[in-house]
Design a protein around this motif. Structure first.
Motif, PDB file in Angstrom:
ATOM      1  N   ARG A  66      36.123  15.382 -17.916  1.00 35.11           N
ATOM      2  CA  ARG A  66      36.817  16.639 -17.586  1.00 35.11           C
ATOM      3  C   ARG A  66      37.693  16.503 -16.346  1.00 35.11           C
ATOM      4  O   ARG A  66      38.751  17.123 -16.268  1.00 35.11           O
ATOM      5  CB  ARG A  66      35.799  17.756 -17.356  1.00 35.11           C
ATOM      6  N   PHE A  67      37.252  15.715 -15.379  1.00 33.51           N
ATOM      7  CA  PHE A  67      37.981  15.545 -14.126  1.00 33.51           C
ATOM      8  C   PHE A  67      38.619  14.147 -14.095  1.00 33.51           C
ATOM      9  O   PHE A  67      38.049  13.192 -14.614  1.00 33.51           O
ATOM     10  CB  PHE A  67      37.053  15.662 -12.922  1.00 33.51           C
ATOM     11  N   THR A  68      39.773  14.072 -13.447  1.00 36.71           N
ATOM     12  CA  THR A  68      40.451  12.795 -13.265  1.00 36.71           C
ATOM     13  C   THR A  68      40.944  12.687 -11.832  1.00 36.71           C
ATOM     14  O   THR A  68      41.653  13.575 -11.346  1.00 36.71           O
ATOM     15  CB  THR A  68      41.648  12.657 -14.216  1.00 36.71           C
ATOM     16  N   ILE A  69      40.563  11.612 -11.171  1.00 38.79           N
ATOM     17  CA  ILE A  69      41.051  11.348  -9.830  1.00 38.79           C
ATOM     18  C   ILE A  69      42.222  10.378  -9.918  1.00 38.79           C
ATOM     19  O   ILE A  69      42.211   9.442 -10.738  1.00 38.79           O
ATOM     20  CB  ILE A  69      39.931  10.794  -8.914  1.00 38.79           C
ATOM     21  N   ALA A  70      43.231  10.627  -9.096  1.00 37.52           N
ATOM     22  CA  ALA A  70      44.416   9.764  -9.087  1.00 37.52           C
ATOM     23  C   ALA A  70      44.973   9.738  -7.676  1.00 37.52           C
ATOM     24  O   ALA A  70      44.621  10.583  -6.848  1.00 37.52           O
ATOM     25  CB  ALA A  70      45.460  10.290 -10.075  1.00 37.52           C
ATOM     26  N   ARG A  71      45.820   8.772  -7.411  1.00 34.50           N
ATOM     27  CA  ARG A  71      46.419   8.688  -6.085  1.00 34.50           C
ATOM     28  C   ARG A  71      47.866   8.239  -6.200  1.00 34.50           C
ATOM     29  O   ARG A  71      48.247   7.541  -7.148  1.00 34.50           O
ATOM     30  CB  ARG A  71      45.633   7.739  -5.189  1.00 34.50           C
ATOM     31  N   ASP A  72      48.640   8.650  -5.209  1.00 33.48           N
ATOM     32  CA  ASP A  72      50.033   8.219  -5.091  1.00 33.48           C
ATOM     33  C   ASP A  72      50.175   7.646  -3.681  1.00 33.48           C
ATOM     34  O   ASP A  72      50.292   8.399  -2.709  1.00 33.48           O
ATOM     35  CB  ASP A  72      50.972   9.406  -5.316  1.00 33.48           C
ATOM     36  N   ASN A  73      50.144   6.334  -3.578  1.00 37.57           N
ATOM     37  CA  ASN A  73      50.179   5.700  -2.267  1.00 37.57           C
ATOM     38  C   ASN A  73      51.515   5.932  -1.552  1.00 37.57           C
ATOM     39  O   ASN A  73      51.573   5.919  -0.320  1.00 37.57           O
ATOM     40  CB  ASN A  73      49.889   4.215  -2.393  1.00 37.57           C
ATOM     41  N   ALA A  74      52.570   6.134  -2.299  1.00 36.99           N
ATOM     42  CA  ALA A  74      53.869   6.397  -1.685  1.00 36.99           C
ATOM     43  C   ALA A  74      53.902   7.759  -0.998  1.00 36.99           C
ATOM     44  O   ALA A  74      54.651   7.970  -0.044  1.00 36.99           O
ATOM     45  CB  ALA A  74      54.975   6.318  -2.729  1.00 36.99           C
ATOM     46  N   LYS A  75      53.072   8.670  -1.491  1.00 39.15           N
ATOM     47  CA  LYS A  75      53.016  10.024  -0.923  1.00 39.15           C
ATOM     48  C   LYS A  75      51.771  10.246  -0.076  1.00 39.15           C
ATOM     49  O   LYS A  75      51.538  11.360   0.411  1.00 39.15           O
ATOM     50  CB  LYS A  75      53.056  11.067  -2.051  1.00 39.15           C
ATOM     51  N   ASN A  76      50.942   9.202   0.081  1.00 34.95           N
ATOM     52  CA  ASN A  76      49.703   9.331   0.870  1.00 34.95           C
ATOM     53  C   ASN A  76      48.856  10.498   0.385  1.00 34.95           C
ATOM     54  O   ASN A  76      48.293  11.267   1.179  1.00 34.95           O
ATOM     55  CB  ASN A  76      50.011   9.510   2.358  1.00 34.95           C
ATOM     56  N   THR A  77      48.750  10.631  -0.912  1.00 37.17           N
ATOM     57  CA  THR A  77      48.081  11.786  -1.493  1.00 37.17           C
ATOM     58  C   THR A  77      47.129  11.354  -2.599  1.00 37.17           C
ATOM     59  O   THR A  77      47.449  10.464  -3.395  1.00 37.17           O
ATOM     60  CB  THR A  77      49.104  12.789  -2.049  1.00 37.17           C
ATOM     61  N   VAL A  78      45.976  11.988  -2.624  1.00 39.46           N
ATOM     62  CA  VAL A  78      45.010  11.801  -3.703  1.00 39.46           C
ATOM     63  C   VAL A  78      44.851  13.143  -4.415  1.00 39.46           C
ATOM     64  O   VAL A  78      44.943  14.200  -3.790  1.00 39.46           O
ATOM     65  CB  VAL A  78      43.657  11.273  -3.169  1.00 39.46           C
ATOM     66  N   TYR A  79      44.646  13.067  -5.715  1.00 36.03           N
ATOM     67  CA  TYR A  79      44.562  14.261  -6.553  1.00 36.03           C
ATOM     68  C   TYR A  79      43.228  14.309  -7.292  1.00 36.03           C
ATOM     69  O   TYR A  79      42.605  13.273  -7.541  1.00 36.03           O
ATOM     70  CB  TYR A  79      45.698  14.276  -7.575  1.00 36.03           C
ATOM     71  N   LEU A  80      42.847  15.512  -7.656  1.00 34.84           N
ATOM     72  CA  LEU A  80      41.713  15.691  -8.547  1.00 34.84           C
ATOM     73  C   LEU A  80      42.133  16.705  -9.606  1.00 34.84           C
ATOM     74  O   LEU A  80      42.252  17.900  -9.314  1.00 34.84           O
ATOM     75  CB  LEU A  80      40.463  16.184  -7.807  1.00 34.84           C
ATOM     76  N   GLN A  81      42.417  16.206 -10.808  1.00 32.47           N
ATOM     77  CA  GLN A  81      42.752  17.077 -11.932  1.00 32.47           C
ATOM     78  C   GLN A  81      41.462  17.541 -12.578  1.00 32.47           C
ATOM     79  O   GLN A  81      40.666  16.699 -13.027  1.00 32.47           O
ATOM     80  CB  GLN A  81      43.620  16.331 -12.947  1.00 32.47           C
ATOM     81  N   MET A  82      41.261  18.829 -12.634  1.00 30.50           N
ATOM     82  CA  MET A  82      40.024  19.400 -13.157  1.00 30.50           C
ATOM     83  C   MET A  82      40.345  20.225 -14.396  1.00 30.50           C
ATOM     84  O   MET A  82      41.047  21.242 -14.296  1.00 30.50           O
ATOM     85  CB  MET A  82      39.350  20.263 -12.086  1.00 30.50           C
ATOM     86  N   ASN A  83      39.857  19.789 -15.529  1.00 33.22           N
ATOM     87  CA  ASN A  83      40.077  20.480 -16.796  1.00 33.22           C
ATOM     88  C   ASN A  83      38.757  21.008 -17.342  1.00 33.22           C
ATOM     89  O   ASN A  83      37.681  20.572 -16.931  1.00 33.22           O
ATOM     90  CB  ASN A  83      40.713  19.534 -17.812  1.00 33.22           C
ATOM     91  N   THR A  84      38.868  21.929 -18.268  1.00 34.50           N
ATOM     92  CA  THR A  84      37.690  22.524 -18.921  1.00 34.50           C
ATOM     93  C   THR A  84      36.667  22.949 -17.874  1.00 34.50           C
ATOM     94  O   THR A  84      35.486  22.598 -17.938  1.00 34.50           O
ATOM     95  CB  THR A  84      37.058  21.538 -19.930  1.00 34.50           C
ATOM     96  N   LEU A  85      37.119  23.672 -16.905  1.00 38.02           N
ATOM     97  CA  LEU A  85      36.255  24.066 -15.794  1.00 38.02           C
ATOM     98  C   LEU A  85      35.135  24.982 -16.260  1.00 38.02           C
ATOM     99  O   LEU A  85      35.307  25.797 -17.183  1.00 38.02           O
ATOM    100  CB  LEU A  85      37.076  24.734 -14.696  1.00 38.02           C
TER     101      LEU A  85
END
Length: 123
Positions: A66-85
């Motif tokens: 349901r959740f996916t973690i991702a990162r963009d090193n160029a933007k110094n940002t990490v994400y957490l996509q949360m689906n089917t909450l």
């Protein structure tokens, strides 16, 4: 080091949210990043972690698929996509800057914490 989390909010069960965490103050691309959460009356728990190159990720069993973690090193940002909450996902979510990648990250392995962002899932 500063970790600024954002993207929380109120969503109905079955909905989606994407959390973001912007990092500054250390070389983002050299460190793993993670997310924890703390529900009311409960201890803070590990949610997800991602390695430096994004090659490795790990999740707590309750969010797998349901959740996916991702990162963009160029933007110094990490994400957490949360689906089917689900209502049980309701918690304050914290961005974490650990010492190293660990598939079951512990709080003692985290050097830096973000300020937390509230996620509320209504039934």
């Amino acid at each position: 080091v500063q970790l600024q989390a954002s993207g929380g909010g109120l969503v109905q069960a079955g909905g989606s949210l994407r959390l973001s965490c912007a990092a500054s103050g250390r070389t983002f691309s050299k460190y793993a990043m993670g997310w924890f959460r703390q529900a009311p009356g409960k201890e803070r728990e590990f949610v997800a972690v991602i390695s430096v190159s994004s090659r490795f990720t790990s999740y707590v069993d309750s969010v797998k698929g349901r959740f996916t973690i991702a990162r963009d090193n160029a933007k110094n940002t990490v994400y957490l996509q949360m689906n089917t909450l689900k209502p049980e996902d309701t918690a304050v979510y914290y961005c974490a800057g650990p010492k190293y990648y660990s598939s079951s990250l512990r709080e003692t392995e985290v050097d830096y914490w973000g300020q937390g962002t509230q996620v509320t899932v209504s039934s």
